[in-house]
Every structure is written in C-alpha cells, then in structure tokens.
Enzyme design. Structure first.
Site, mmCIF file in Angstrom:
data_model
loop_
_atom_site.group_PDB
_atom_site.id
_atom_site.type_symbol
_atom_site.label_atom_id
_atom_site.label_comp_id
_atom_site.label_asym_id
_atom_site.label_seq_id
_atom_site.Cartn_x
_atom_site.Cartn_y
_atom_site.Cartn_z
ATOM 1 N N ARG A 84 0.670 -1.314 -0.052
ATOM 2 C CA ARG A 84 0.061 0.091 -0.016
ATOM 3 C C ARG A 84 0.973 1.049 -0.267
ATOM 4 N NH1 ARG A 84 -3.121 -4.158 1.723
ATOM 5 N NH2 ARG A 84 -0.894 -4.766 2.350
ATOM 6 N N THR A 85 1.838 1.203 0.822
ATOM 7 C CA THR A 85 2.618 2.576 1.041
ATOM 8 C C THR A 85 3.296 2.849 -0.471
ATOM 9 O OG1 THR A 85 3.046 2.110 3.087
ATOM 10 C CG2 THR A 85 4.393 3.842 2.333
ATOM 11 N N LYS A 113 27.750 -4.322 -4.281
ATOM 12 C CA LYS A 113 29.036 -4.197 -4.484
ATOM 13 C C LYS A 113 29.962 -3.218 -3.310
ATOM 14 C CE LYS A 113 28.141 -2.954 -9.346
ATOM 15 N NZ LYS A 113 28.619 -2.164 -10.384
ATOM 16 N N ARG A 134 11.760 3.595 2.286
ATOM 17 C CA ARG A 134 11.112 2.399 3.356
ATOM 18 C C ARG A 134 12.474 1.445 3.584
ATOM 19 N NH1 ARG A 134 5.968 -1.121 3.956
ATOM 20 N NH2 ARG A 134 5.184 0.914 4.677
ATOM 21 N N HIS A 168 6.356 5.814 10.819
ATOM 22 C CA HIS A 168 5.694 5.702 9.829
ATOM 23 C C HIS A 168 4.729 6.998 9.498
ATOM 24 C CE1 HIS A 168 4.303 4.287 5.977
ATOM 25 N NE2 HIS A 168 3.881 2.785 6.530
#
Ligand code: NCD
Length: 352
Positions: A84-85, A113, A134, A168
C-alpha cells in the site's frame, strides 16, 4: 545545505531541535517524524487532499493535476516489503505528473558491491527532486536527510515511508485524515476514545498515529496488547508529559464497547528474535463478527494492513469498517503532501 552538525551530534539532539532541522523557510522540507505535523498543518493538508480528490473526478481535472509537477522526478527507494505505501506513493506521484524511478531490493543496487547507503542516497539525489524511502533500519530516513542536507550537492527532500520499528509518519497522516473524514459530522477528532490493538511495541503505525491524536483535545487512548507487546515507554512518557489520558490493558472485549475508533494491527513477527510472537494466544486480539453488536453505532474500524486474522473477513461488509477507504485515502493525502513539499499547494486554486 541547511545545517552542518556531525552525524553523532545530530542524532543526539533533542527531538524538538531535530525537528527544526527538517524545515526550510518555515515549511516542512524532509518528512521523517510524525511529531513534525502540527494541527494547522493537518488542517491545511486535509483541505488540499480533499481538493485534489474532487478535481480528480473528471478527465480535465486529472489532466490539470498531471501538469502540477510535470517538471519533477521522484525516486522510490523501498527496500523493505510494501504494497500500500509503495502503490499509493507511486500513484500519488503519477496523479501529479511526477516521473518516478524505483529500487525495491537493495540487491539490485550498487549496495551489493559494497556502496554505503549514504553514497547511494547521494547518487539518487543527482537524478531526482524527491526521495521516498522505506527501510528496515530505524534511523535510515533520518540519516538520508542528514546526508543530503550536509554533504550533497543537491539537497532534495526525503520522505520516510516507514523506518524499522520506529515511525511511519505518512501512514499516520492517512490515518488521521480518515478519522477526520469519518467524524466530520460527529464532533471531529476531539473527545473520542481510540483503541489501538495488537503489537504496539513494534508497530510503527500506532506509534506515529499516537503523536497525531495527541494534538487533539480530550482524547482517550486505550492500548490493548499482549503482555510483552505493549506500547513503548518513550511514547507513554510523551503522553504523560502532555497530560493525555491513556490506559494499557490486555482486555480487548471490554475496550470494544467504549471505543469510538478501533485500530487493529498485526503482530510484527519479522522482528522476533526468539519466536516471542508464538508464545501468546493472539485470538484474544482479533475483531470478530460476533463483536460487532457490542461496538457503538458510529464507531469506526481501522487497520493499516496487511491483515492476517486480526479482523474477520466477515467484518468487511459492516459500514463501520474503514480500512479499504483508509488505503485509498493514503493516495490522496500523499499527493497533497508531495504538492506541499514542492511549494505548489496554491497552484491547485488555478483549476477552473
Ligand atoms: C504497515 C507498515 O509497514 O508498518 N503497513 C503499511 O504501511 N500500511 C503495517 C504492517 O506492516 O503491519
């Protein structure tokens, strides 16, 4: 560059001092913590989101919206799972005409790397005008904002789309926007009892939402959780300091009857270190169809999703169940936030 503290000095600042760093020209610049939003900002962003969604109802309206940020680009760096986000940010960008690039797995970026995430973030900022992240790590969004504000040639805004177990902030925005819409004709957000249920210890959505609810008069919070998953002390200290009424309990059935809003969450077992989630009978923290008769007639049921069995699917058809609306509200409020961050919120009034 907005400031020049070393990282170690920056992270140890009081939250109030830190919040000021995430502003530029008296406006929010980076969105890292829910505590950055005050009541005036919330009122402003609710109105903006409502305007955007009403303009989006027509073809001409959508074409207009798509012109607002047609000259801008955004990067979605989502290396922790998200449905959803991610989707709502991506679509919010597209509604406003922003072009987007995404990385959803750090194994596909140069981090594999050995590149540091600080270098990766600076690299992204070379190409885009906004970074939305996120991450598994608590401080990641904050560190990204710090890197860009102190080191990078281009200091583009960072939005925290979820950082570890901590915060959040944009989920809290969509949650409070949903509550505001639901209670518009019922006296608003004030004077209500909010019941938060589930893994309150590791659930970042409930932590962030608590900070926003605390901005409103005479709210009563009830935190319902299994014994080892209760709301963390830092949030409780904040509530004590601000004289907000709250109670912690493991009796869900009792809380249902007095709730104006019930906010269900899942157990965040991805953070388990010793299978601690398996030690409880979580059935006592689920909302069932049989509970609905004890719930107030104007109460609302919310969930940030994903859900497992915290809410029986049979509950979905009850008009008090708002979680699907909540998911869609996320797209509109995030579009409003992005428009605000580009200082173009007034452009919306050019629509005729
Ligand atoms: C939440 C999250 O990622 O913190 N989901 C979301 O963003 N809507 C809740 C969760 O994962 O349980």
């Amino acid at each position: 560059m907005h400031y020049n503290e070393e990282w170690s000095d920056f992270v140890s600042l009081d939250i109030e001092d830190k919040l000021a760093k995430f502003c530029l020209n008296n406006k929010l610049f980076d969105i890292i913590y829910a505590q950055q939003f005050d009541k005036n900002f919330l009122e402003e962003i609710f109105v903006l989101a409502d305007k955007i969604r009403s303009i989006a109802k027509t073809y001409n309206g959508l074409i207009f919206l798509r012109s607002l940020l047609a000259d801008k680009r955004a990067m979605l760096f989502f290396v922790q799972p998200s449905t959803r986000t991610f989707m709502s940010f991506l679509n919010a960008c597209h509604i406003l005409g922003l072009q987007t690039t995404e990385i959803r797995d750090s194994s596909t970026s140069s981090e594999i790397k050995g590149e540091s995430s600080e270098d990766s973030i600076q690299t992204f900022s070379s190409y885009v005008d906004l970074i939305i992240t996120r991450h598994f790590n608590e401080g990641f969004a904050e560190k990204s904002a710090w890197v860009l504000n102190t080191h990078a040639k281009r200091s583009v805004p960072v939005i925290n789309g979820g950082s570890g177990k901590d915060q959040h902030p944009t989920q809290a925005l969509l949650d409070i926007y949903t509550i505001n819409r639901a209670f518009k004709n019922l006296g608003g957000i004030e004077n209500k009892t909010y019941v938060m249920v589930g893994d309150l210890k590791r659930g970042r959505t409930v932590r962030s939402l608590t900070y926003l609810l605390a901005l409103y008069q005479n709210i009563n919070l009830i935190f319902v959780a299994p014994k080892n998953f209760t709301m963390q002390q830092d949030v409780l200290d904040f509530l004590d300091k601000n004289k907000i009424k709250y109670k912690t309990t493991d009796n869900f059935e009792e809380s249902i009857k007095i709730a104006d809003a019930i906010y269900m969450t899942r157990i965040q077992d991805e953070h388990d270190t010793e299978n601690e989630s398996t030690k409880y009978n979580l059935d006592n923290f689920c909302l069932k169809e049989s509970h609905l008769s004890t719930l107030k007639k104007d109460a609302i049921i919310m969930h940030p999703f994903p859900r497992r069995n915290e809410i029986e699917v049979m509950v979905d058809k009850d008009k008090r169940a708002l979680y699907w609306k909540q998911a869609r509200n996320g797209m509109w409020i995030r579009a409003a936030l992005i428009l605000y961050l580009f200082n173009r919120e007034h452009w919306i009034d050019n629509y005729i």
